[in-house]
Scaffold this active site. Structure first.
Site, PDB file in Angstrom:
ATOM      1  N   SER A  66       1.004  -1.650   0.168  1.00 42.28           N
ATOM      2  CA  SER A  66      -0.163  -0.064  -0.151  1.00 42.28           C
ATOM      3  C   SER A  66       0.707   1.109   0.201  1.00 42.28           C
ATOM      4  O   SER A  66       2.068   0.994  -0.188  1.00 42.28           O
ATOM      5  CB  SER A  66      -1.031  -0.189   1.410  1.00 42.28           C
ATOM      6  OG  SER A  66      -2.002   1.101   0.890  1.00 42.28           O
ATOM      7  N   ASN A  67      -0.142   2.596   0.281  1.00 37.96           N
ATOM      8  CA  ASN A  67       1.393   3.419   0.147  1.00 37.96           C
ATOM      9  C   ASN A  67       0.552   4.493   1.457  1.00 37.96           C
ATOM     10  O   ASN A  67       0.046   3.953   2.738  1.00 37.96           O
ATOM     11  CB  ASN A  67       1.427   4.646  -1.045  1.00 37.96           C
ATOM     12  CG  ASN A  67      -0.246   5.026  -1.347  1.00 37.96           C
ATOM     13  OD1 ASN A  67      -1.366   5.427  -0.546  1.00 37.96           O
ATOM     14  ND2 ASN A  67      -0.992   4.066  -2.266  1.00 37.96           N
TER      15      ASN A  67
END
Ligand code: CTP
Length: 221
Positions: free
Chosen positions: A31-32
């Site tokens: 993810s980020n």
């Protein structure tokens, strides 16, 4: 009021926000750092202006903005499907989500044990939502975001053209007051007419207001 001088058409606006998650196994994902704040600010401000809002959000820790229809998604594939469904009846799409660019080629159905974790996880491109939906754009207004480290303008202009956008909101996320998980942003609004309007540091709500001012003006012709 002078006839026609201040007419703001009410629109149906689809806004995306937050990150996506691409599973490796049932407990791990790629993810980020997106918090979703910028997209939520756009959704909130659009509701306050009377627009109909569909907010498609990845996993974020934010309360649903009252008055918006909120659709929660996890992966880039889910987000693509949700935006695709909402697109038909919308006038504008604001893609503030930080969609994953890559996803694991295979997702293990069971937790991968430490001793069996491969040294390399093979990745494949995740769907590019804006590019995929570009053929269905028609007369809709498409706004994207370019969060870069360093001068964002050259990349923003490239993405504006590459993704067929009407406007792109460029910002340098390496700055402490304009990056992830903060309430402020320092953006440049770059349009298809190659205009670049540099905004000073302001709250994400105020940035949302500027973006919506532009969309409303464009819609009003
Ligand atoms: N975007 C998208 N689908 C993706 C990735 C990004 O629709 N799979 C959208 C984002 O919501 C944003 C715009 O495209 O509005 C630009 O996203 P960004 O991550 O800055 O660009 P990328 O296309 O991912 O390119 P790069 O990784 O080279 O920066």
């Amino acid at each position: 009021m002078e006839a026609g001088c201040c007419y703001v058409p009410l629109m149906r606006i689809v806004v995306t926000a937050g990150p996506t998650r691409e599973a490796i196994d049932p407990v791990r994902f790629i993810s980020n750092r997106s918090s979703g704040r910028m997209g939520y600010a756009v959704a909130e401000e659009a509701v306050a202006r009377g627009h109909g809002v569909v907010l498609i959000a990845g996993p974020v820790a934010l309360a649903d903005p009252p008055g918006a229809q909120v659709i929660r998604v996890t992966t880039s594939e889910d987000m693509l499907a949700a935006v695709g469904n909402a697109l038909e009846s919308c006038d504008a799409l604001v893609m503030a989500a930080a969609v994953a660019d890559w996803r694991p080629v295979t997702v293990s159905a069971e937790k991968i044990k430490k001793s069996r974790i491969p040294p390399v996880i093979r990745l494949e491109p995740a769907p590019d939502i804006l590019k995929t939906l570009r053929p269905r754009k028609g007369g809709r207004i498409f706004v994207g975001f370019a969060a870069e480290t360093g001068n964002p303008l050259p990349e923003a202009v490239r993405k504006l053209r590459d993704k067929g956008l009407d406007m792109i909101v460029a910002n340098d996320v390496s700055q402490a007051d304009a990056g992830f998980d903060v309430e402020t942003n320092r953006c440049t609004l770059v349009t298809g007419e190659d205009e670049a309007v540099a905004l000073p540091l302001m709250s994400k709500m105020d940035v949302a207001g500027r973006i919506l001012d532009w969309i409303e003006k464009r819609r009003a012709g």
